[in-house]
Design an enzyme around this catalytic site. Structure first.
Site, PDB file in Angstrom:
ATOM      1  N   SER A 141       0.737  -1.286   0.104  1.00 61.82           N
ATOM      2  CA  SER A 141       0.080  -0.066   0.072  1.00 61.82           C
ATOM      3  C   SER A 141       0.733   1.320  -0.028  1.00 61.82           C
ATOM      4  O   SER A 141       1.993   1.116   0.224  1.00 61.82           O
ATOM      5  CB  SER A 141      -0.942   0.082   1.186  1.00 61.82           C
ATOM      6  OG  SER A 141      -1.583   1.406   1.300  1.00 61.82           O
ATOM      7  N   TYR A 156      -0.891  -0.878  10.390  1.00 58.50           N
ATOM      8  CA  TYR A 156      -1.316  -1.272   8.925  1.00 58.50           C
ATOM      9  C   TYR A 156      -0.148  -0.927   7.835  1.00 58.50           C
ATOM     10  O   TYR A 156       0.442  -1.688   7.360  1.00 58.50           O
ATOM     11  CB  TYR A 156      -2.420  -0.615   8.432  1.00 58.50           C
ATOM     12  CG  TYR A 156      -3.077  -0.823   6.975  1.00 58.50           C
ATOM     13  CD1 TYR A 156      -3.713  -2.189   6.459  1.00 58.50           C
ATOM     14  CD2 TYR A 156      -2.810   0.165   6.066  1.00 58.50           C
ATOM     15  CE1 TYR A 156      -3.992  -2.442   5.282  1.00 58.50           C
ATOM     16  CE2 TYR A 156      -3.016  -0.130   4.825  1.00 58.50           C
ATOM     17  CZ  TYR A 156      -3.826  -1.274   4.474  1.00 58.50           C
ATOM     18  OH  TYR A 156      -4.174  -1.444   3.073  1.00 58.50           O
TER      19      TYR A 156
HETATM   20  P1  NAD Z   1     -12.030  -5.973   0.458  1.00 59.66           P
HETATM   21  O1  NAD Z   1     -12.220  -5.619   2.055  1.00 59.66           O
HETATM   22  O2  NAD Z   1     -13.056  -5.725  -0.419  1.00 59.66           O
HETATM   23  O3  NAD Z   1     -11.041  -7.135   0.178  1.00 59.66           O
HETATM   24  C1  NAD Z   1     -10.528  -7.766   1.388  1.00 59.66           C
HETATM   25  C2  NAD Z   1     -10.615  -9.259   1.100  1.00 59.66           C
HETATM   26  O4  NAD Z   1      -9.673 -10.252   2.061  1.00 59.66           O
HETATM   27  C3  NAD Z   1     -12.176  -9.560   1.688  1.00 59.66           C
HETATM   28  O5  NAD Z   1     -12.844 -10.352   0.785  1.00 59.66           O
HETATM   29  C4  NAD Z   1     -12.026 -10.323   2.915  1.00 59.66           C
HETATM   30  O6  NAD Z   1     -12.920 -11.252   3.335  1.00 59.66           O
HETATM   31  C5  NAD Z   1     -10.730 -11.119   2.698  1.00 59.66           C
HETATM   32  N1  NAD Z   1     -10.014 -11.302   4.002  1.00 59.66           N
HETATM   33  C6  NAD Z   1      -9.722 -10.627   5.021  1.00 59.66           C
HETATM   34  N2  NAD Z   1      -9.178 -11.286   5.871  1.00 59.66           N
HETATM   35  C7  NAD Z   1      -8.657 -12.403   5.451  1.00 59.66           C
HETATM   36  C8  NAD Z   1      -8.148 -13.707   5.780  1.00 59.66           C
HETATM   37  N3  NAD Z   1      -7.678 -13.793   6.775  1.00 59.66           N
HETATM   38  N4  NAD Z   1      -7.901 -14.624   4.802  1.00 59.66           N
HETATM   39  C9  NAD Z   1      -8.397 -14.701   3.614  1.00 59.66           C
HETATM   40  N5  NAD Z   1      -8.926 -13.499   3.231  1.00 59.66           N
HETATM   41  C10 NAD Z   1      -9.159 -12.517   4.078  1.00 59.66           C
HETATM   42  O7  NAD Z   1     -11.050  -4.738   0.122  1.00 59.66           O
HETATM   43  P2  NAD Z   1      -9.960  -4.328  -0.942  1.00 59.66           P
HETATM   44  O8  NAD Z   1      -9.956  -2.889  -1.059  1.00 59.66           O
HETATM   45  O9  NAD Z   1     -10.256  -4.959  -2.107  1.00 59.66           O
HETATM   46  O10 NAD Z   1      -8.593  -4.986  -0.296  1.00 59.66           O
HETATM   47  C11 NAD Z   1      -7.827  -5.698  -0.869  1.00 59.66           C
HETATM   48  C12 NAD Z   1      -6.145  -5.673  -0.672  1.00 59.66           C
HETATM   49  O11 NAD Z   1      -5.940  -4.040  -1.085  1.00 59.66           O
HETATM   50  C13 NAD Z   1      -6.258  -5.473   1.017  1.00 59.66           C
HETATM   51  O12 NAD Z   1      -4.832  -6.230   1.195  1.00 59.66           O
HETATM   52  C14 NAD Z   1      -6.002  -3.909   1.235  1.00 59.66           C
HETATM   53  O13 NAD Z   1      -5.092  -3.987   2.362  1.00 59.66           O
HETATM   54  C15 NAD Z   1      -5.200  -3.596   0.086  1.00 59.66           C
HETATM   55  N6  NAD Z   1      -5.339  -2.175  -0.176  1.00 59.66           N
HETATM   56  C16 NAD Z   1      -6.501  -1.531  -0.521  1.00 59.66           C
HETATM   57  C17 NAD Z   1      -6.572  -0.172  -0.760  1.00 59.66           C
HETATM   58  C18 NAD Z   1      -7.940   0.542  -0.652  1.00 59.66           C
HETATM   59  O14 NAD Z   1      -7.783   1.892  -1.007  1.00 59.66           O
HETATM   60  N7  NAD Z   1      -8.969  -0.234  -1.028  1.00 59.66           N
HETATM   61  C19 NAD Z   1      -5.207   0.385  -0.774  1.00 59.66           C
HETATM   62  C20 NAD Z   1      -4.273  -0.257  -0.828  1.00 59.66           C
HETATM   63  C21 NAD Z   1      -4.023  -1.244  -0.345  1.00 59.66           C
END
Ligand code: NAD
Length: 250
Positions: A141, A156
């Protein structure tokens, strides 16, 4: 042409309907991959996979549970005979400040975001070594690079920064096996991870500070993952790809 024709791709955290993982699964399938969606809830994972098409699979796997990672990797190899791509996408966040981080919150955030990358990678790497090929992309991130994004707390940031170190070290170790390992560092992407934490007014305020003047879309991270998963990036390993609209330029 199809960038992932005949490849087996495993994507963690890919059952969430508006998430980056499912957008990635759809794009990979459109490029010819057989996709295996892993998420906490096996039924949700199976339904998400079925929504893409009958060739795809969805299984329960808590990435912070090493045995669960080993079991699901075995199952995938038994079923499909190979694993070409792993996308370590699962993650959770928590908007708290340093003095509010209690031991359980630290463990939870680090376990899913960082330990999970190690465990799922450990589960698929032996198969990729046998094949003498593979590509792993890991979710970090902008929060790791600039010391906090918008929502995630310092734990985080620490976990996502740990992903960068882990991925780079694995890239060095497994390069001789023809396994590439890279990271993506998104800025603020409009998914449910921010739901209830950011209203439209706040999103507009943030968008005004980003050079491209908007939040990112899940599909735009999927595009970076597709590049890293495919042979388009065949000489790229240990790299970090910013997908942040210019939020951080360095
Ligand atoms: P999201 O919450 O839609 O997706 C995250 C998914 O991970 C969910 O389906 C959840 O059930 C699953 N999950 C959580 N804990 C888990 C575990 N222990 N084992 C397996 N699956 C698990 O959110 P997103 O925004 O699509 O996030 C995806 C990734 O992107 C994450 O790692 C998040 O930190 C990262 N990220 C997101 C952003 C943003 O702005 N949305 C920015 C930077 C990084």
């Amino acid at each position: 042409s199809l960038l992932l024709d005949g490849k087996v791709a495993v994507i963690s955290g890919a059952a969430s309907p508006r998430g980056i993982g499912l957008a990635t699964a759809r794009l990979f399938a459109a490029h010819g991959a057989t996709v295996v969606i892993l998420d906490l809830d096996g039924q949700a994972a199976a339904a998400a996979a079925a929504g893409i098409g009958p060739a795809h699979r969805g299984y329960a796997c808590n990435v912070a549970d090493k045995d669960a990672c080993l079991r699901v990797a075995d199952r995938i190899v038994t079923e499909f005979g190979r694993i070409d791509v792993l996308i370590n996408n699962a993650g959770i966040t928590q908007p708290v400040k340093t003095l509010e981080i209690d031991p359980a919150s630290w463990d939870r955030i680090v376990d899913v975001n960082l330990r999970g990358v190690l465990y799922l990678s450990q589960a698929v790497l032996p198969q990729m070594q046998k094949q003498r090929s593979g590509s792993i992309a890991c979710m970090s991130s902008v929060s790791a690079q600039r010391g906090g994004g918008i929502l995630g707390g310092p734990h985080y940031s620490a976990a996502k920064a740990g992903v960068l170190g882990l991925a780079k070290a694995m890239a060095r170790e497994f390069g001789p096996d023809n396994i590439r390992i890279n990271c993506v560092t998104p800025g603020l992407i409009d998914t449910d991870i921010t739901s209830g934490k950011l209203d439209d007014a706040k999103k507009a305020e943030i968008a005004a500070t980003i050079p491209l003047n908007r939040l990112g879309k899940a599909d735009e991270i999927a595009g970076a993952y597709l590049f890293l998963a495919s042979d388009l990036s065949s000489y790229i390993t240990g790299a970090v790809i910013d997908v942040n609209g210019g939020m951080l330029i360095h």
